[in-house]
Design an enzyme around this catalytic site. Structure first.
Site, short mmCIF file in Angstrom:
data_model
loop_
_atom_site.label_atom_id
_atom_site.label_comp_id
_atom_site.label_asym_id
_atom_site.label_seq_id
_atom_site.Cartn_x
_atom_site.Cartn_y
_atom_site.Cartn_z
N ARG A 63 -36.32 40.81 -20.57
CA ARG A 63 -35.51 40.87 -21.78
C ARG A 63 -35.57 42.28 -22.34
O ARG A 63 -36.64 42.89 -22.42
CB ARG A 63 -36.02 39.86 -22.83
N GLU A 95 -27.55 45.07 -26.31
CA GLU A 95 -26.43 44.86 -25.39
C GLU A 95 -25.24 44.28 -26.15
O GLU A 95 -25.41 43.47 -27.04
CB GLU A 95 -26.85 43.89 -24.27
N HIS A 131 -27.42 44.25 -16.87
CA HIS A 131 -27.90 42.87 -16.98
C HIS A 131 -27.24 41.99 -15.92
O HIS A 131 -26.73 40.90 -16.21
CB HIS A 131 -27.62 42.31 -18.39
#
Length: 384
Positions: free
Chosen positions: A208, A237, A254
């Site tokens: 994360r 993000e 990601h």
């Protein structure tokens, strides 16, 4: 029933079509007005599911096709009797492929072999546990830090984080995001720990984004470009820090877990959970829908050097350079935030190592062992 699903989730129509009407929405832009008459909500990691989103709706079940669920307000769901399911382990093998591809690329850059490095894995859950299994099978010396598991299973085999950071050549982060408590992971790598990293180390972040203090990491890299970083998850993000992005050795948006197998398995796991919740028959299965791999097989000689064979098979199946170059192209054309999300939406087909059948003679001992331990499917080469 009305089912609202993230537009990037695969096989929703195939799995859930018999259960009701399906509406596809942007996961980043979902709002309460769009969910008023929804019964089931299916999301990925970009949609915060909380009172603001669900208040006033008739949603009775929420599913996230991801391993982590820190974006879901579980307390709210429990208080309102809303069913919930995630997809633990669905994309874990995909993330491990991404890590191995990154390590192989770093080997090319500095002339080392990752199997001779000490790898420290922080977080030994679905992803970290699988990464450890593959690395150890390949003969890699591994250190493991996972305080909750150490407490539950005993301290043997685990080390403290600061010891791991001191001893490891590669530090790979795979923890969930926990904001508070004894085992909080928010800014687990804080300024002090980032400053303690050696210039010859590699930091991999694929858990994360908020587990790493981005400002502190940026400041360290601006002073010391020798520290190499492989980053897939980011703070803020999709509007990530462009300066940090430029300083990273390998940067992807990601997508470490974005293999076809990982995404499809996540959808299947939610389908099964919805079926159980509503007492409906589960007539569909992933085996009925998985497409044939474009690259059906690759045949190798047993005389191939094992590491070269691994590089060849890894590149044939998935090469992290493709994603890093693609991210830069999207950034240039659309800007960072829009490009970040658009690449994820338009992500090209990617298969896992296990989908590639490698044909070898039974006598190809060392090559066969290397590839099998790396996760490839090995088949006996037929005699002509």
């Amino acid at each position: 029933m009305r089912i609202v699903a993230d537009e990037n989730m695969p096989l929703v129509e195939e799995f859930f079509g018999e259960y009701g009407e399906i509406t596809r929405l942007s996961g980043r832009e979902m709002c309460a007005d769009q969910l008023r008459d929804a019964d089931i909500l299916l999301v990925r990691s970009v949609t915060p599911v909380n009172a603001e989103l669900l208040e006033g709706s008739r949603v009775r079940f929420v599913g996230t096709a991801t391993i982590g669920f820190d974006h879901i307000d579980r307390d709210y769901l429990d208080q309102h009797g809303i069913g919930f399911a995630s997809a633990p382990g669905s994309n874990a093998e995909s993330v491990v492929d991404w890590v191995l591809s990154s390590l192989l690329l770093l080997d090319e850059q500095d002339g080392r072999v990752f199997t001779e490095r000490v790898v420290g894995v922080v977080g030994a859950g679905n992803v970290g546990g699988r990464l450890l299994s593959r690395l150890r099978a390949l003969g890699v010396t591994c250190l493991v830090c996972d305080p909750p598991r150490a407490e539950a299973e005993g301290e043997e085999g685990f080390v403290e984080l600061d010891e791991l950071l001191e001893r490891a050549d590669v530090v790979s982060l795979h923890t969930p995001l926990v904001s508070e408590g004894r085992h909080a992971t928010f800014h687990l790598l804080n300024e002090q720990r980032i400053e303690a990293l050696r210039s010859d180390q590699v930091l991999i972040s694929a858990g994360r984004g908020d587990c790493v203090d981005s400002e502190a990491l940026k400041a360290r890299l601006q002073r010391d470009p020798g520290l190499r970083t492989v980053i897939d998850v980011w703070e803020n993000e999709p509007a990530i820090d462009e300066a940090l992005y430029r300083l990273a050795t390998i940067a992807t948006p990601h997508v470490a877990g974005y293999s076809l197998e990982g995404k499809m398995l996540g959808s299947e796991m939610l389908y099964q959970a919805v079926s159980r919740f509503y007492g409906l028959p589960a007539r569909r299965s992933l085996g009925q829908m998985m497409p044939e791999n474009w690259l059906k097989r690759i045949a190798l000689s047993g005389r191939a050097p094992p590491m070269e064979a691994l590089r060849l098979c890894a590149r044939s199946c998935y090469d992290v350079r493709r994603d890093a170059l693609l991210m830069e192209r999207y950034r240039r054309h659309y800007g960072m935030a829009e490009g970040f999300d658009l690449m994820r939406k338009e992500y090209p087909l990617r298969r896992e190592y296990s989908s590639l059948r490698v044909e070898l003679k039974r006598s190809a001992g060392a090559v066969r062992e290397m590839l099998e331990h790396a996760g490839f499917s090995i088949r006996d080469k037929r005699r002509k």
